[in-house]
Motif scaffolding. Structure first.
Motif, PDB file in Angstrom:
ATOM      1  N   ARG A  21       1.277  -0.861  -0.683  1.00  0.00           N
ATOM      2  CA  ARG A  21       0.317  -0.254  -0.317  1.00  0.00           C
ATOM      3  C   ARG A  21       1.283   1.678  -0.382  1.00  0.00           C
ATOM      4  NH1 ARG A  21      -2.454   0.085   4.456  1.00  0.00           N
ATOM      5  NH2 ARG A  21      -3.791  -1.965   4.210  1.00  0.00           N
ATOM      6  N   GLN A  22       2.126   1.349   0.792  1.00  0.00           N
ATOM      7  CA  GLN A  22       2.498   2.970   0.977  1.00  0.00           C
ATOM      8  C   GLN A  22       3.489   2.970  -0.517  1.00  0.00           C
ATOM      9  OE1 GLN A  22       4.793   3.076   4.551  1.00  0.00           O
ATOM     10  NE2 GLN A  22       3.071   2.153   5.870  1.00  0.00           N
ATOM     11  N   ALA A  23       4.008   1.313  -1.209  1.00  0.00           N
ATOM     12  CA  ALA A  23       4.706   1.076  -1.757  1.00  0.00           C
ATOM     13  C   ALA A  23       4.342   1.920  -3.202  1.00  0.00           C
ATOM     14  CB  ALA A  23       5.397   0.493  -2.196  1.00  0.00           C
ATOM     15  N   ALA A  24       2.759   1.473  -3.242  1.00  0.00           N
ATOM     16  CA  ALA A  24       2.254   2.065  -3.980  1.00  0.00           C
ATOM     17  C   ALA A  24       1.604   3.842  -4.028  1.00  0.00           C
ATOM     18  CB  ALA A  24       0.292   1.366  -4.087  1.00  0.00           C
ATOM     19  N   LYS A  25       1.711   3.766  -2.846  1.00  0.00           N
ATOM     20  CA  LYS A  25       0.443   5.337  -2.673  1.00  0.00           C
ATOM     21  C   LYS A  25       2.117   6.574  -3.368  1.00  0.00           C
ATOM     22  CE  LYS A  25      -0.387   8.275   0.912  1.00  0.00           C
ATOM     23  NZ  LYS A  25      -1.102   8.844   2.458  1.00  0.00           N
ATOM     24  N   GLN A  26       3.664   5.759  -3.025  1.00  0.00           N
ATOM     25  CA  GLN A  26       5.357   6.665  -3.448  1.00  0.00           C
ATOM     26  C   GLN A  26       5.160   6.524  -4.766  1.00  0.00           C
ATOM     27  OE1 GLN A  26       9.054   5.400  -2.174  1.00  0.00           O
ATOM     28  NE2 GLN A  26       8.394   5.610   0.099  1.00  0.00           N
ATOM     29  N   LEU A  27       4.243   5.342  -5.728  1.00  0.00           N
ATOM     30  CA  LEU A  27       4.800   5.544  -7.416  1.00  0.00           C
ATOM     31  C   LEU A  27       3.972   5.719  -7.641  1.00  0.00           C
ATOM     32  CD1 LEU A  27       6.107   2.068  -6.960  1.00  0.00           C
ATOM     33  CD2 LEU A  27       7.451   3.720  -7.471  1.00  0.00           C
ATOM     34  N   GLY A  28       2.683   6.089  -6.867  1.00  0.00           N
ATOM     35  CA  GLY A  28       1.089   6.376  -7.973  1.00  0.00           C
ATOM     36  C   GLY A  28       0.785   5.628  -8.547  1.00  0.00           C
ATOM     37  N   HIS A 213      12.193   0.376   2.012  1.00  0.00           N
ATOM     38  CA  HIS A 213      12.478   0.944   1.454  1.00  0.00           C
ATOM     39  C   HIS A 213      13.466  -0.753  -0.350  1.00  0.00           C
ATOM     40  CE1 HIS A 213      16.116   3.241   0.082  1.00  0.00           C
ATOM     41  NE2 HIS A 213      16.924   1.791  -0.018  1.00  0.00           N
ATOM     42  N   ALA A 214      13.995  -1.156   0.422  1.00  0.00           N
ATOM     43  CA  ALA A 214      13.853  -2.929  -0.068  1.00  0.00           C
ATOM     44  C   ALA A 214      13.099  -2.173  -1.519  1.00  0.00           C
ATOM     45  CB  ALA A 214      13.696  -3.956   0.985  1.00  0.00           C
ATOM     46  N   ILE A 215      11.541  -2.706  -0.870  1.00  0.00           N
ATOM     47  CA  ILE A 215      10.701  -2.938  -1.700  1.00  0.00           C
ATOM     48  C   ILE A 215      10.464  -1.885  -3.064  1.00  0.00           C
ATOM     49  CG2 ILE A 215       8.356  -3.383  -2.637  1.00  0.00           C
ATOM     50  CD1 ILE A 215       8.147  -4.246   0.098  1.00  0.00           C
ATOM     51  N   VAL A 216      10.681  -0.570  -2.757  1.00  0.00           N
ATOM     52  CA  VAL A 216      10.433   0.627  -3.649  1.00  0.00           C
ATOM     53  C   VAL A 216      11.743   0.542  -4.041  1.00  0.00           C
ATOM     54  CG1 VAL A 216      10.389   2.952  -4.323  1.00  0.00           C
ATOM     55  CG2 VAL A 216       9.090   2.205  -2.459  1.00  0.00           C
ATOM     56  N   SER A 217      13.439  -0.006  -3.874  1.00  0.00           N
ATOM     57  CA  SER A 217      13.910   0.270  -4.405  1.00  0.00           C
ATOM     58  C   SER A 217      14.298  -1.032  -5.658  1.00  0.00           C
ATOM     59  CB  SER A 217      15.141  -0.207  -3.843  1.00  0.00           C
ATOM     60  OG  SER A 217      15.379   0.360  -2.899  1.00  0.00           O
ATOM     61  N   ALA A 218      13.906  -2.352  -5.453  1.00  0.00           N
ATOM     62  CA  ALA A 218      13.530  -3.323  -5.892  1.00  0.00           C
ATOM     63  C   ALA A 218      12.993  -3.137  -7.382  1.00  0.00           C
ATOM     64  CB  ALA A 218      13.226  -4.401  -5.513  1.00  0.00           C
ATOM     65  N   ILE A 219      11.845  -1.869  -7.002  1.00  0.00           N
ATOM     66  CA  ILE A 219      10.996  -1.918  -8.292  1.00  0.00           C
ATOM     67  C   ILE A 219      11.524  -0.447  -9.334  1.00  0.00           C
ATOM     68  CG2 ILE A 219       8.305  -0.078  -8.940  1.00  0.00           C
ATOM     69  CD1 ILE A 219       7.287  -1.545  -6.025  1.00  0.00           C
ATOM     70  N   GLU A 220      11.878  -0.316  -8.350  1.00  0.00           N
ATOM     71  CA  GLU A 220      12.892   1.988  -9.406  1.00  0.00           C
ATOM     72  C   GLU A 220      13.769   0.480 -10.280  1.00  0.00           C
ATOM     73  OE1 GLU A 220      11.317   5.517  -6.872  1.00  0.00           O
ATOM     74  OE2 GLU A 220      13.256   3.987  -6.247  1.00  0.00           O
ATOM     75  N   GLU A 221      14.421  -0.335  -9.723  1.00  0.00           N
ATOM     76  CA  GLU A 221      15.845  -1.235 -10.637  1.00  0.00           C
ATOM     77  C   GLU A 221      15.065  -1.632 -11.776  1.00  0.00           C
ATOM     78  OE1 GLU A 221      19.608  -2.213 -11.589  1.00  0.00           O
ATOM     79  OE2 GLU A 221      18.769  -0.424  -9.965  1.00  0.00           O
ATOM     80  N   LYS A 222      13.445  -2.539 -11.813  1.00  0.00           N
ATOM     81  CA  LYS A 222      13.539  -2.970 -12.400  1.00  0.00           C
ATOM     82  C   LYS A 222      12.861  -2.326 -13.637  1.00  0.00           C
ATOM     83  CE  LYS A 222      13.564  -7.460 -11.173  1.00  0.00           C
ATOM     84  NZ  LYS A 222      13.871  -8.418 -12.776  1.00  0.00           N
ATOM     85  N   ILE A 223      12.145  -1.093 -13.351  1.00  0.00           N
ATOM     86  CA  ILE A 223      11.461  -0.711 -14.412  1.00  0.00           C
ATOM     87  C   ILE A 223      12.089   0.980 -15.318  1.00  0.00           C
ATOM     88  CG2 ILE A 223       9.438  -1.524 -12.974  1.00  0.00           C
ATOM     89  CD1 ILE A 223       8.593   0.799 -12.390  1.00  0.00           C
ATOM     90  N   LYS A 224      13.012   1.016 -14.448  1.00  0.00           N
ATOM     91  CA  LYS A 224      14.020   2.605 -14.780  1.00  0.00           C
ATOM     92  C   LYS A 224      14.090   2.025 -16.456  1.00  0.00           C
ATOM     93  CE  LYS A 224      18.503   0.684 -13.429  1.00  0.00           C
ATOM     94  NZ  LYS A 224      19.935   0.497 -12.559  1.00  0.00           N
TER      95      LYS A 224
END
Ligand code: DC
Length: 224
Positions: A21-28, A213-224
């Motif tokens: 939920r929090q990661a989704a909020k950060q990423l929109g 932090h671990a989750i958002v970083s892992a997501i950003e790493e994959k979609i950059k």
């Protein structure tokens, strides 16, 4: 795929819903809690006086089931059963075990598949559950498998229940977690398992902020 899908799977109490939920909020992104959908099916069975393990009685009720998922002004996912907002009722402790039981019925899983896929077809989503990366969204651009030791998960779940005024002994919470792991991992259909291309995130020794932090970083790493 027009939209981005992030699949987060893992056992009960690993912090999936809070973190997703929090990661989704950060990423929109739209956060989809698929466990809530199974919980609503379980609640519906209980209210109809059907034993959630009684597949032959439960299956014929599926096509008449009126389950809706909506996002309130608060941005949170609400579950509706026959028009009633059951978002609180599905969090009752007893419903957790019943949800695990109904989720082992193949017809229940098949019935809920379209509903879940439809959301990913029309939105950027972070979807959490048990089989999102393996069955529901096998083409998801990002797959995470979030886990933690059973004791750590039981501690968190126990605290959560106490905060909600549902006083359940720690031992009971731990035993329930172990039983649900066992049930969700060993069922014949769509068992809980890490997809081959999923990134493993173990939060046993991480606090909420570190896990996020671990989750958002892992997501950003994959979609950059
Ligand atoms: O995530 P949760 O604890 O709210 O889920 C309740 C139960 O629903 C869980 O024990 C297993 C089942 N479930 C499932 O089988 N597949 C999913 N994608 C989500 C939940």
């Amino acid at each position: 795929m027009k939209y981005i899908s992030v699949a987060i799977d893992g056992p009960s109490g690993a912090g999936k819903s809070t973190l997703a939920r929090q990661a989704a909020k950060q990423l929109g992104y739209l956060y989809v809690d698929t466990g809530a959908i199974y919980r609503t099916v379980a609640l519906s069975a209980v209210r109809a006086g059907i034993d959630p393990a009684d597949a032959p009685r439960l299956i014929p009720t599926l096509e008449k089931l009126d389950i809706r998922l909506d996002y309130g002004a608060d941005g949170l996912q609400h579950m509706y059963l026959n028009g009633e907002d059951v978002s609180q009722a599905i969090r009752e402790h007893a419903i957790s075990q019943h949800a695990s039981t109904v989720s082992a019925i193949p017809q229940v899983r098949a019935f809920l598949l379209d509903l879940q896929r439809e959301l990913a077809r029309n939105n950027n989503v972070i979807m959490d559950g048990r089989d999102i990366g393996t069955v529901v969204l096998p083409e998801a651009q990002v797959k995470l498998f979030l886990t933690a030791a059973p004791e750590a998960r039981a501690r968190r779940r126990h605290l959560e229940l106490c905060q909600r005024g549902q006083d359940t002994p720690f031992e009971t919470v731990l035993q329930d977690i172990i039983r649900r792991d066992e049930q969700d991992t060993n069922r014949a259909i769509a068992p809980l398992r890490q997809a081959e291309d999923a990134v493993l995130v173990d939060t046993t020794h991480l606090d909420l902020e570190q896990s996020l932090h671990a989750i958002v970083s892992a997501i950003e790493e994959k979609i950059k």
